[in-house]
Scaffold this motif. Structure first.
Motif: not given
Length: 346
Positions: A219, A222-223, A225, A279-282
């Protein structure tokens, strides 16, 4: 009758006593000059009379430390007993003397005798498992009563269940932190992707515990940052249960471990510090977690170093509340990361 050992004879007489409707207990013994036990006695539980011990009520020390409940005695001076004599062949010969001066317990009440009550491994695991979901020992007994089909089928009483839970808590009280750390270390040895670290203070007490598994590292790759970490979970018991759930998920505990981890988390009032991202789906994703004994700059410095060592890089942005200790720790350990404050706290 002859028996190979005293324990074998005592177990035989206990079975006989339960079938008859009374309890037996061990009594005095006689040794020869060489210290070898030659004679042992087994008596009825109602043998003799209770002799109260006098306490000097004028002593301030005794009046504070000695507290006794006023309970009636069950002893009625019963003379029934068994005499075991060690013969030359190292076998115990049994001599009976049966003359009870009291009535026996009826068959439907046999389960109330102390010799008929015991908590085996299955019941211990059941009580420990229910305690992990905040169900007490009395409710656990009521559930077992329904499952087994009545009070007499459980093989224990409510007091026995409460005493087991008490003894378990006393044992946990001495080794709780050590048990958690050892379980995490074993998981680290079995799972190469799992990381954990801990620190102990000068008083030999646990000051910090950090953990992250392989999924958390994925995780973060990828997320990761931007991540945030917050220590305000200490003030909310609901979030403390979330912390416990996360810790149990990482450790993969048994029912017994669940029980002592609950005691461990609430006994020391530790600060739970989760590392989370988006993540990309908040949706929230977990990067790791920690338990800290204090909210000082040194504690946060140790925690951030553990995070960097586990993930191998610094994040681009760190989001926290307005804690001054966090601010100093981030400046020292994460010099290349941008520190931003959470909008909710502002």
């Amino acid at each position: 009758m002859f028996f190979k050992s005293f324990d074998e004879a005592f177990a035989f007489y206990q079975r006989y006593a339960l079938a008859a409707g009374f309890s037996a207990r061990k009594n005095t013994s006689w040794k020869n000059v060489g210290g070898l036990v030659k004679i042992r006695y087994i008596v009825c539980s109602k043998e003799g009379f209770y002799v109260s011990k006098e306490i000097d009520s004028g002593s301030v020390e005794n009046s504070k430390k000695i507290v006794r409940r006023n309970r009636g005695s069950k002893r009625v001076g019963c003379n029934a007993h068994v005499k075991l004599i060690l013969e030359n062949n190292n076998m115990f010969k049994i001599n009976y003397f049966e003359e009870h001066n009291h009535i026996f317990v009826e068959d439907e009440d046999i389960h109330f005798l102390s010799a008929a009550r015991s908590i085996d491994y299955v019941k211990e695991s059941f009580i420990s498992g229910l305690s992990a979901i905040n169900i007490g020992s009395v409710k656990a007994f009521n559930i077992m009563k329904t499952m087994y089909g009545g009070f007499g089928e459980v093989g224990a009483s409510k007091v026995d269940c409460k005493n087991y839970r008490r003894d378990l808590n006393l044992y946990i009280g001495e080794y709780d932190a050590e048990m958690v750390v050892r379980r995490l270390i074993r998981k680290k040895e079995c799972c190469p992707g799992f990381t954990c670290d801990y620190v102990i203070g000068e008083d030999r007490r646990l000051k910090g515990l950090f953990w992250a598994d392989e999924q958390s590292k994925k995780n973060c790759t990828v997320f990761g940052d931007i991540f945030g970490f917050d220590a305000t979970y200490k003030s909310n018991k609901f979030f403390l249960f979330i912390a416990l759930y996360i810790l149990l998920r990482y450790i993969s505990c048994s029912n017994f471990s669940n029980a002592f981890l609950i005691c461990f988390l609430f006994r020391y009032d530790l600060v739970f510090v989760p590392f989370t991202g988006i993540d990309n789906h908040f949706r929230n994703v977990t990067f790791g977690g920690a338990l800290l004994g204090s909210e000082t700059a040194d504690s946060y410095r140790w925690l951030l170093r553990c995070f960097v060592n586990a993930f191998g890089s610094e994040p681009k942005v760190v989001v926290t509340d307005q804690d001054a200790a966090m601010k100093r720790a981030i400046k020292d350990v994460l010099p290349r990361s941008r520190h931003r404050l959470c909008m909710w706290h502002i």
